[in-house]
Design a protein around this motif. Structure first.
Motif, PDB file in Angstrom:
ATOM      1  N   ALA A  48     -72.361  -2.470 -64.235  1.00 30.20           N
ATOM      2  CA  ALA A  48     -70.984  -2.578 -64.727  1.00 30.20           C
ATOM      3  C   ALA A  48     -70.815  -3.881 -65.502  1.00 30.20           C
ATOM      4  CB  ALA A  48     -70.000  -2.521 -63.562  1.00 30.20           C
ATOM      5  N   SER A  49     -69.971  -3.851 -66.524  1.00 25.62           N
ATOM      6  CA  SER A  49     -69.738  -5.063 -67.311  1.00 25.62           C
ATOM      7  C   SER A  49     -69.003  -6.095 -66.462  1.00 25.62           C
ATOM      8  CB  SER A  49     -68.952  -4.743 -68.577  1.00 25.62           C
ATOM      9  OG  SER A  49     -67.674  -4.254 -68.235  1.00 25.62           O
ATOM     10  N   VAL A  50     -69.185  -7.349 -66.813  1.00 25.80           N
ATOM     11  CA  VAL A  50     -68.539  -8.456 -66.104  1.00 25.80           C
ATOM     12  C   VAL A  50     -67.483  -9.030 -67.042  1.00 25.80           C
ATOM     13  CG1 VAL A  50     -68.880 -10.750 -65.099  1.00 25.80           C
ATOM     14  CG2 VAL A  50     -70.623  -8.972 -64.798  1.00 25.80           C
TER      15      VAL A  50
ATOM     16  N   ASN B 299     -72.259 -23.534 -66.783  1.00 28.05           N
ATOM     17  CA  ASN B 299     -71.474 -24.097 -67.884  1.00 28.05           C
ATOM     18  C   ASN B 299     -70.942 -23.012 -68.812  1.00 28.05           C
ATOM     19  OD1 ASN B 299     -71.838 -26.855 -67.153  1.00 28.05           O
ATOM     20  ND2 ASN B 299     -73.949 -26.707 -67.874  1.00 28.05           N
ATOM     21  N   ALA B 300     -69.938 -23.380 -69.590  1.00 27.43           N
ATOM     22  CA  ALA B 300     -69.358 -22.447 -70.555  1.00 27.43           C
ATOM     23  C   ALA B 300     -70.435 -21.957 -71.520  1.00 27.43           C
ATOM     24  CB  ALA B 300     -68.227 -23.120 -71.314  1.00 27.43           C
ATOM     25  N   GLY B 301     -70.370 -20.686 -71.858  1.00 33.07           N
ATOM     26  CA  GLY B 301     -71.347 -20.075 -72.763  1.00 33.07           C
ATOM     27  C   GLY B 301     -71.725 -18.696 -72.273  1.00 33.07           C
ATOM     28  N   THR B 302     -72.939 -18.266 -72.610  1.00 33.13           N
ATOM     29  CA  THR B 302     -73.426 -16.950 -72.215  1.00 33.13           C
ATOM     30  C   THR B 302     -74.320 -17.079 -70.989  1.00 33.13           C
ATOM     31  OG1 THR B 302     -73.338 -16.167 -74.494  1.00 33.13           O
ATOM     32  CG2 THR B 302     -74.705 -14.906 -72.965  1.00 33.13           C
ATOM     33  N   ALA B 303     -73.987 -16.343 -69.950  1.00 26.16           N
ATOM     34  CA  ALA B 303     -74.749 -16.338 -68.702  1.00 26.16           C
ATOM     35  C   ALA B 303     -75.370 -14.956 -68.510  1.00 26.16           C
ATOM     36  CB  ALA B 303     -73.835 -16.669 -67.531  1.00 26.16           C
ATOM     37  N   THR B 304     -76.320 -14.881 -67.592  1.00 23.24           N
ATOM     38  CA  THR B 304     -77.014 -13.608 -67.348  1.00 23.24           C
ATOM     39  C   THR B 304     -77.052 -13.301 -65.859  1.00 23.24           C
ATOM     40  OG1 THR B 304     -78.437 -14.012 -69.266  1.00 23.24           O
ATOM     41  CG2 THR B 304     -79.191 -12.360 -67.687  1.00 23.24           C
TER      42      THR B 304
ATOM     43  N   GLY C 237     -85.073  -4.547 -58.354  1.00 22.63           N
ATOM     44  CA  GLY C 237     -85.180  -3.488 -57.359  1.00 22.63           C
ATOM     45  C   GLY C 237     -85.992  -3.885 -56.137  1.00 22.63           C
ATOM     46  N   LYS C 238     -85.677  -3.231 -55.028  1.00 26.16           N
ATOM     47  CA  LYS C 238     -86.450  -3.356 -53.793  1.00 26.16           C
ATOM     48  C   LYS C 238     -86.360  -2.043 -53.036  1.00 26.16           C
ATOM     49  CE  LYS C 238     -84.735  -5.795 -50.355  1.00 26.16           C
ATOM     50  NZ  LYS C 238     -84.194  -6.860 -49.506  1.00 26.16           N
ATOM     51  N   GLY C 239     -87.250  -1.839 -52.082  1.00 28.15           N
ATOM     52  CA  GLY C 239     -87.247  -0.586 -51.322  1.00 28.15           C
ATOM     53  C   GLY C 239     -87.592   0.584 -52.220  1.00 28.15           C
ATOM     54  N   ASN C 240     -86.663   1.528 -52.356  1.00 28.91           N
ATOM     55  CA  ASN C 240     -86.884   2.709 -53.185  1.00 28.91           C
ATOM     56  C   ASN C 240     -86.670   2.468 -54.672  1.00 28.91           C
ATOM     57  OD1 ASN C 240     -87.548   4.490 -51.068  1.00 28.91           O
ATOM     58  ND2 ASN C 240     -85.379   4.688 -50.537  1.00 28.91           N
ATOM     59  N   TYR C 241     -86.425   1.223 -55.035  1.00 31.04           N
ATOM     60  CA  TYR C 241     -86.133   0.892 -56.432  1.00 31.04           C
ATOM     61  C   TYR C 241     -87.063  -0.222 -56.890  1.00 31.04           C
ATOM     62  CZ  TYR C 241     -82.149   3.757 -55.442  1.00 31.04           C
ATOM     63  OH  TYR C 241     -81.372   4.815 -55.074  1.00 31.04           O
ATOM     64  N   THR C 242     -87.431  -0.175 -58.155  1.00 30.62           N
ATOM     65  CA  THR C 242     -88.342  -1.159 -58.728  1.00 30.62           C
ATOM     66  C   THR C 242     -87.797  -1.598 -60.072  1.00 30.62           C
ATOM     67  OG1 THR C 242     -90.659  -1.610 -59.261  1.00 30.62           O
ATOM     68  CG2 THR C 242     -89.808   0.546 -59.897  1.00 30.62           C
ATOM     69  N   GLY C 243     -88.419  -2.595 -60.658  1.00 34.81           N
ATOM     70  CA  GLY C 243     -88.040  -3.038 -61.994  1.00 34.81           C
ATOM     71  C   GLY C 243     -86.817  -3.926 -61.986  1.00 34.81           C
ATOM     72  N   THR C 244     -86.430  -4.340 -63.183  1.00 32.53           N
ATOM     73  CA  THR C 244     -85.270  -5.225 -63.342  1.00 32.53           C
ATOM     74  C   THR C 244     -84.427  -4.759 -64.517  1.00 32.53           C
ATOM     75  OG1 THR C 244     -86.424  -6.725 -64.837  1.00 32.53           O
ATOM     76  CG2 THR C 244     -86.528  -7.253 -62.491  1.00 32.53           C
ATOM     77  N   LYS C 245     -83.190  -5.191 -64.497  1.00 27.58           N
ATOM     78  CA  LYS C 245     -82.290  -4.980 -65.628  1.00 27.58           C
ATOM     79  C   LYS C 245     -81.290  -6.121 -65.628  1.00 27.58           C
ATOM     80  CE  LYS C 245     -79.669  -1.569 -68.179  1.00 27.58           C
ATOM     81  NZ  LYS C 245     -79.314  -0.166 -68.291  1.00 27.58           N
ATOM     82  N   SER C 246     -80.937  -6.586 -66.816  1.00 30.71           N
ATOM     83  CA  SER C 246     -80.019  -7.714 -66.949  1.00 30.71           C
ATOM     84  C   SER C 246     -78.865  -7.375 -67.871  1.00 30.71           C
ATOM     85  CB  SER C 246     -80.759  -8.928 -67.535  1.00 30.71           C
ATOM     86  OG  SER C 246     -81.817  -9.327 -66.712  1.00 30.71           O
ATOM     87  N   ILE C 247     -77.738  -8.060 -67.648  1.00 30.41           N
ATOM     88  CA  ILE C 247     -76.616  -8.018 -68.586  1.00 30.41           C
ATOM     89  C   ILE C 247     -76.110  -9.444 -68.748  1.00 30.41           C
ATOM     90  CG2 ILE C 247     -75.904  -5.645 -68.060  1.00 30.41           C
ATOM     91  CD1 ILE C 247     -73.503  -6.940 -66.509  1.00 30.41           C
ATOM     92  N   ASN C 248     -75.478  -9.693 -69.873  1.00 34.77           N
ATOM     93  CA  ASN C 248     -74.884 -11.004 -70.136  1.00 34.77           C
ATOM     94  C   ASN C 248     -73.397 -10.967 -69.840  1.00 34.77           C
ATOM     95  OD1 ASN C 248     -77.316 -12.064 -71.030  1.00 34.77           O
ATOM     96  ND2 ASN C 248     -76.943 -11.448 -73.141  1.00 34.77           N
TER      97      ASN C 248
ATOM     98  N   PRO D 145     -71.035 -13.369 -60.315  1.00 39.83           N
ATOM     99  CA  PRO D 145     -70.378 -12.068 -60.177  1.00 39.83           C
ATOM    100  C   PRO D 145     -71.345 -11.040 -59.581  1.00 39.83           C
ATOM    101  CG  PRO D 145     -70.973 -12.450 -62.456  1.00 39.83           C
ATOM    102  CD  PRO D 145     -71.291 -13.719 -61.698  1.00 39.83           C
ATOM    103  N   THR D 146     -70.789 -10.019 -58.968  1.00 39.53           N
ATOM    104  CA  THR D 146     -71.611  -8.970 -58.352  1.00 39.53           C
ATOM    105  C   THR D 146     -71.195  -7.601 -58.906  1.00 39.53           C
ATOM    106  OG1 THR D 146     -70.077  -8.901 -56.481  1.00 39.53           O
ATOM    107  CG2 THR D 146     -72.022 -10.287 -56.233  1.00 39.53           C
ATOM    108  N   PRO D 147     -71.583  -7.304 -60.147  1.00 40.32           N
ATOM    109  CA  PRO D 147     -71.189  -6.026 -60.738  1.00 40.32           C
ATOM    110  C   PRO D 147     -71.872  -4.852 -60.034  1.00 40.32           C
ATOM    111  CG  PRO D 147     -72.816  -7.117 -62.118  1.00 40.32           C
ATOM    112  CD  PRO D 147     -72.448  -8.087 -61.027  1.00 40.32           C
ATOM    113  N   ALA D 148     -71.180  -3.723 -60.030  1.00 39.53           N
ATOM    114  CA  ALA D 148     -71.730  -2.513 -59.418  1.00 39.53           C
ATOM    115  C   ALA D 148     -72.954  -2.039 -60.205  1.00 39.53           C
ATOM    116  CB  ALA D 148     -70.673  -1.415 -59.392  1.00 39.53           C
ATOM    117  N   VAL D 149     -73.934  -1.524 -59.461  1.00 38.36           N
ATOM    118  CA  VAL D 149     -75.155  -0.977 -60.059  1.00 38.36           C
ATOM    119  C   VAL D 149     -75.223   0.495 -59.666  1.00 38.36           C
ATOM    120  CG1 VAL D 149     -77.671  -1.128 -60.161  1.00 38.36           C
ATOM    121  CG2 VAL D 149     -76.303  -3.216 -59.872  1.00 38.36           C
TER     122      VAL D 149
END
Length: 183
Positions: free
Chosen positions: A24-26, A69-74, A79-90, A38-42
């Motif tokens: 979900a977007s932040v 700091n002010a600016g763009t954060a990520t 993933g863990k358990g039944n999930y693997t890999g990563t995904k990021s949003i800014n 923030p803890t956006p829904a996945v």
């Protein structure tokens, strides 16, 4: 007609790769001086066409970068358990409003130079000018970082400007100070 037969096969259920998940977007955050987490829904799609929401700590973990700091954060989900890999949003961390407070003073003439204003909550340098409005283009040439003083009775409009910094927005304004004639 048939003889007996036995054997084994190995089946495998692969972990779901979170690169296909939806995060979900932040909404824009505001600088606080602390890390913002923030803890956006996945969510991930199900074969039925609906989605399911994953559980932080069970299905994935959050991690963050550039989130103070002010600016763009990520924000990144891993993933863990039944999930693997990563995904990021800014997401964006906005500058905080400047809380600079400039207060006019009123005095009675006493033959001495008197400071026309007092300040509090300055975030960065504050420039002052008497009778000249300060803007983002002239504050460093028309103003001074020294609080102005006057000796003689009269009303004095003191303009102020702070350019802010990487985490606080600029702020400007004016106040009118007065030195009353000695009675």
């Amino acid at each position: 007609n048939y003889s007996a037969k036995s054997g084994s096969v190995t089946s495998k259920i692969n972990a779901y790769n979170l690169s296909n998940a939806t995060i979900a977007s932040v909404s824009n955050q505001t600088y606080t001086g602390n890390e913002i987490k923030p803890t956006p829904a996945v969510t991930v799609p199900l074969p039925s066409g609906s989605t399911t929401t994953l559980v932080n700590g069970t299905d994935f973990n959050y991690s963050y970068s550039n989130n103070k700091n002010a600016g763009t954060a990520t924000v990144t989900v891993t993933g863990k358990g039944n999930y693997t890999g990563t995904k990021s949003i800014n997401f964006t961390i906005d500058k905080k409003g400047n809380t600079l407070s400039v207060t006019a003073k009123t005095f009675t003439y006493n033959k001495s130079a008197q400071a026309l204003v007092s300040i509090s909550n300055a975030q960065g340098s504050v420039y002052y000018a008497v009778g000249t409005e300060l803007t983002s283009s002239n504050y460093s040439t028309a103003g001074s970082t020294t609080i102005p003083t006057k000796t003689n009775a009269g009303s004095y409009t003191v303009y102020y400007y702070t350019p802010g910094n990487s985490n606080y927005s600029a702020k400007s304004g004016s106040v009118t100070s007065k030195i009353n004639a000695y009675n």
